[in-house]
Design a protein around this motif. Sequence first.
Motif, mmCIF file in Angstrom:
data_model
loop_
_atom_site.group_PDB
_atom_site.id
_atom_site.type_symbol
_atom_site.label_atom_id
_atom_site.label_comp_id
_atom_site.label_asym_id
_atom_site.label_seq_id
_atom_site.Cartn_x
_atom_site.Cartn_y
_atom_site.Cartn_z
ATOM 1 N N HIS A 64 0.704 -1.624 0.129
ATOM 2 C CA HIS A 64 -0.023 -0.324 -0.287
ATOM 3 C C HIS A 64 0.621 0.955 -0.255
ATOM 4 O O HIS A 64 1.571 1.451 1.001
ATOM 5 C CB HIS A 64 -0.619 0.163 1.260
ATOM 6 C CG HIS A 64 -2.329 -1.377 1.003
ATOM 7 N ND1 HIS A 64 -2.268 -1.725 2.274
ATOM 8 C CD2 HIS A 64 -2.451 -2.145 0.406
ATOM 9 C CE1 HIS A 64 -2.942 -2.620 2.375
ATOM 10 N NE2 HIS A 64 -3.609 -3.034 1.409
ATOM 11 N N LEU A 104 -7.561 9.228 -8.588
ATOM 12 C CA LEU A 104 -7.048 8.587 -7.870
ATOM 13 C C LEU A 104 -8.093 7.282 -7.163
ATOM 14 O O LEU A 104 -8.075 6.737 -6.028
ATOM 15 C CB LEU A 104 -8.277 9.485 -6.583
ATOM 16 C CG LEU A 104 -6.699 10.940 -6.478
ATOM 17 C CD1 LEU A 104 -7.421 11.850 -6.018
ATOM 18 C CD2 LEU A 104 -5.864 10.284 -6.046
ATOM 19 N N THR A 144 -7.356 3.795 -6.924
ATOM 20 C CA THR A 144 -6.637 2.869 -6.302
ATOM 21 C C THR A 144 -6.189 3.418 -5.143
ATOM 22 O O THR A 144 -6.474 3.151 -3.733
ATOM 23 C CB THR A 144 -5.044 2.389 -7.020
ATOM 24 O OG1 THR A 144 -4.038 3.009 -7.042
ATOM 25 C CG2 THR A 144 -5.713 1.797 -8.365
ATOM 26 N N ASN A 145 -6.542 4.965 -5.080
ATOM 27 C CA ASN A 145 -6.115 5.344 -3.505
ATOM 28 C C ASN A 145 -7.743 5.837 -3.044
ATOM 29 O O ASN A 145 -8.312 4.915 -1.832
ATOM 30 C CB ASN A 145 -5.962 6.612 -3.682
ATOM 31 C CG ASN A 145 -6.130 8.077 -2.607
ATOM 32 O OD1 ASN A 145 -6.684 8.974 -2.444
ATOM 33 N ND2 ASN A 145 -5.615 8.026 -1.680
ATOM 34 N N SER A 174 -1.626 10.283 1.257
ATOM 35 C CA SER A 174 -2.769 9.264 0.085
ATOM 36 C C SER A 174 -1.781 7.870 0.125
ATOM 37 O O SER A 174 -1.076 7.846 -0.321
ATOM 38 C CB SER A 174 -2.781 9.937 -1.036
ATOM 39 O OG SER A 174 -3.453 11.117 -1.174
ATOM 40 N N THR A 175 -2.931 6.177 0.271
ATOM 41 C CA THR A 175 -1.865 5.397 -0.444
ATOM 42 C C THR A 175 -2.682 5.626 -1.073
ATOM 43 O O THR A 175 -4.317 4.827 -1.909
ATOM 44 C CB THR A 175 -3.380 4.397 1.167
ATOM 45 O OG1 THR A 175 -2.816 5.021 2.383
ATOM 46 C CG2 THR A 175 -2.591 3.329 0.945
ATOM 47 N N PHE A 176 -2.598 4.237 -1.594
ATOM 48 C CA PHE A 176 -2.823 3.771 -3.869
ATOM 49 C C PHE A 176 -2.149 2.610 -2.878
ATOM 50 O O PHE A 176 -1.139 2.009 -2.932
ATOM 51 C CB PHE A 176 -1.791 4.449 -4.027
ATOM 52 C CG PHE A 176 -2.137 5.979 -4.684
ATOM 53 C CD1 PHE A 176 -2.864 5.877 -5.972
ATOM 54 C CD2 PHE A 176 -0.912 6.334 -3.703
ATOM 55 C CE1 PHE A 176 -3.239 7.653 -5.914
ATOM 56 C CE2 PHE A 176 -1.209 8.170 -3.761
ATOM 57 C CZ PHE A 176 -2.909 8.118 -5.058
ATOM 58 N N MET A 177 -3.616 1.077 -3.149
ATOM 59 C CA MET A 177 -3.087 0.074 -3.720
ATOM 60 C C MET A 177 -2.251 -1.130 -4.968
ATOM 61 O O MET A 177 -3.031 -1.838 -4.738
ATOM 62 C CB MET A 177 -4.923 -0.333 -3.510
ATOM 63 C CG MET A 177 -5.125 -0.174 -2.069
ATOM 64 S SD MET A 177 -7.300 -1.042 -1.952
ATOM 65 C CE MET A 177 -6.520 -3.118 -2.203
ATOM 66 N N PHE A 179 -8.814 2.167 -1.307
ATOM 67 C CA PHE A 179 -7.655 1.945 -0.193
ATOM 68 C C PHE A 179 -8.884 2.434 1.351
ATOM 69 O O PHE A 179 -8.654 2.907 2.158
ATOM 70 C CB PHE A 179 -6.279 2.604 0.256
ATOM 71 C CG PHE A 179 -5.842 2.415 1.001
ATOM 72 C CD1 PHE A 179 -5.490 0.781 1.743
ATOM 73 C CD2 PHE A 179 -5.646 2.844 2.324
ATOM 74 C CE1 PHE A 179 -4.932 0.740 2.998
ATOM 75 C CE2 PHE A 179 -5.181 3.073 3.547
ATOM 76 C CZ PHE A 179 -4.437 2.228 3.628
ATOM 77 N N ALA A 190 -1.481 10.744 -7.204
ATOM 78 C CA ALA A 190 -0.476 11.738 -5.829
ATOM 79 C C ALA A 190 0.007 13.100 -6.182
ATOM 80 O O ALA A 190 -0.317 13.356 -5.809
ATOM 81 C CB ALA A 190 0.688 10.467 -6.145
ATOM 82 N N LYS A 238 2.882 4.811 0.053
ATOM 83 C CA LYS A 238 1.784 6.101 0.827
ATOM 84 C C LYS A 238 2.433 7.687 0.150
ATOM 85 O O LYS A 238 3.848 7.444 -0.157
ATOM 86 C CB LYS A 238 2.956 6.130 2.094
ATOM 87 C CG LYS A 238 1.913 4.894 2.788
ATOM 88 C CD LYS A 238 0.288 4.939 3.127
ATOM 89 C CE LYS A 238 0.253 3.444 4.027
ATOM 90 N NZ LYS A 238 -1.089 3.753 4.472
#
Lengths: 306, 306
Positions: free
Chosen positions: A150, B212, B214-215, A165-168, B218, A250, A152
Amino acid sequence: MTRRGYYAAVDWGTSSFRLWIIGQDGSVLAERRSGEGMATAAKTGFQRVLDAHLAAVEAPDHLPIIICGMAGARQGWQEAGYLETPAKLAAIPGKAIAVPDVDRDIRILPGLAQRDERQPDVMRGEETQLLGAADGLGGGRHLVCMPGTHSKWVRLSGETVEGFSTFMTGELFDVISRHTILSHAVADADAVAGDNPAFADAVAQAREKPALATNLLFSVRAGQLLYGLSAADARARLSGMLIGLEISGALATAGSVDGICLVGSGGLGALYRSALESQGFAPRLVDADEAVRQGLSAAARLIWPL
Amino acid sequence: MTRRGYYAAVDWGTSSFRLWIIGQDGSVLAERRSGEGMATAAKTGFQRVLDAHLAAVEAPDHLPIIICGMAGARQGWQEAGYLETPAKLAAIPGKAIAVPDVDRDIRILPGLAQRDERQPDVMRGEETQLLGAADGLGGGRHLVCMPGTHSKWVRLSGETVEGFSTFMTGELFDVISRHTILSHAVADADAVAGDNPAFADAVAQAREKPALATNLLFSVRAGQLLYGLSAADARARLSGMLIGLEISGALATAGSVDGICLVGSGGLGALYRSALESQGFAPRLVDADEAVRQGLSAAARLIWPL
């Protein structure tokens, strides 16, 4: 141990455990790594895992322990809560919680939470990497990328985390390559090489047309059917699309920044560096292992001053 | 069978088999449905599966069979190739191939391929739905949405398929809800209700900020941790985000169109209708089952004129 330890620093993630014994001069006296992350330790016992590693390096009984990561999650050893954004990195050590009913002084650092109903987010472990990495950045606004299962992306202003922001990305790469129709297309390929042109090309496509993300994914399958796309190129395209989409998102929320900092290590760090450079960025590089150890050390020195 | 059959129409997908016996007046004399799609039939034998269903409805020996879908894939019964875009729908029946070495006249319709190195794409089965649905659309440019495991959005000009885009929406929903960290957040929830405000909200968020994607995924996990997001709302958000992303991508590449047509059925059709309406569109609705049967019938009447 030939020299006296000052404290032990532990990065305890979901699937990994790393421990360093640090001397009073800041040197690493011993190191341990294993796969006994939270997922394993929640079953076998956190104290038991920790004790075994401490015994293996003959750590003294009195040695205090500073821990970051998922050991502080609700389903971890002892819930360590969250510091809320905007958050000053220097406030992290003060929010560490002590593990009760143990024979040593063991502290677990809190995570960070972004309490925003439209964009709720959490991290555990990366805040400590940030604490370690921020020192070298100087002032100004920086966008800090920490790739992983994940990933960041943190908006850092001086020593304050404005938001993140977290991306999976990593987890999606894993499940898509194992459990979907693309599994045939990417099967048996080696790890993705950042210098594969198919990788940079996919980064560019996803960054340019993020709305087509799930269509671009299918094009890997169609490319295999219609153009005999190789497994190595298919894997590179899948990885590049997910990383390109992440970079696109991002940057869309970053605002104006003085620079991008990439806190990574190993193959994944190299892949993100390659992706960012292919898009014209020159990220400042910080080793992720180094950063987390420095963050843990900064916290330990505040909690247990010499 | 009390009335004489004219032909049997078969929609043979990856995981489903449907057969209709059609009379000379176009009426449905008998119908069969089962889960013996290509995945199953490739192991047990295509002819065996077909013969069992024909026997169950006492179909006459001479009855010709028209088939569309994955039975025509390379790993299917008999490879039926692709018609290339731009493609006239009326040209589909002429490209049907006959299954060799069988006692009946069995034809499998081709798929459609978009040979474009930047956006390669393929479909099998949906081209027959299109053939059935296009009749009712009149002239002009239409964007036709066919939701599913791999949703198709077709740019149709009159009776010509200009191009199309496949989105992995359904398959991604499945693997993300079963195999990722979101599985905890969405567990044990019922099917997504299109009138759940969390669904429309997620459609809007993904459409507004596709980068955004995939963010946002999450944030379902973070929303559960920080705000106690319910499993039903988490599932609705996951579904809404993936469908919103798909709509965003499909519209970004559509150009100017006279209308949107939704070829769907059941719960999924209702969900897409709800998503499109929440975004201000008024799609023309066509039942997917009806469309594929009409497409197969149009092909059969061309191949075996009365």
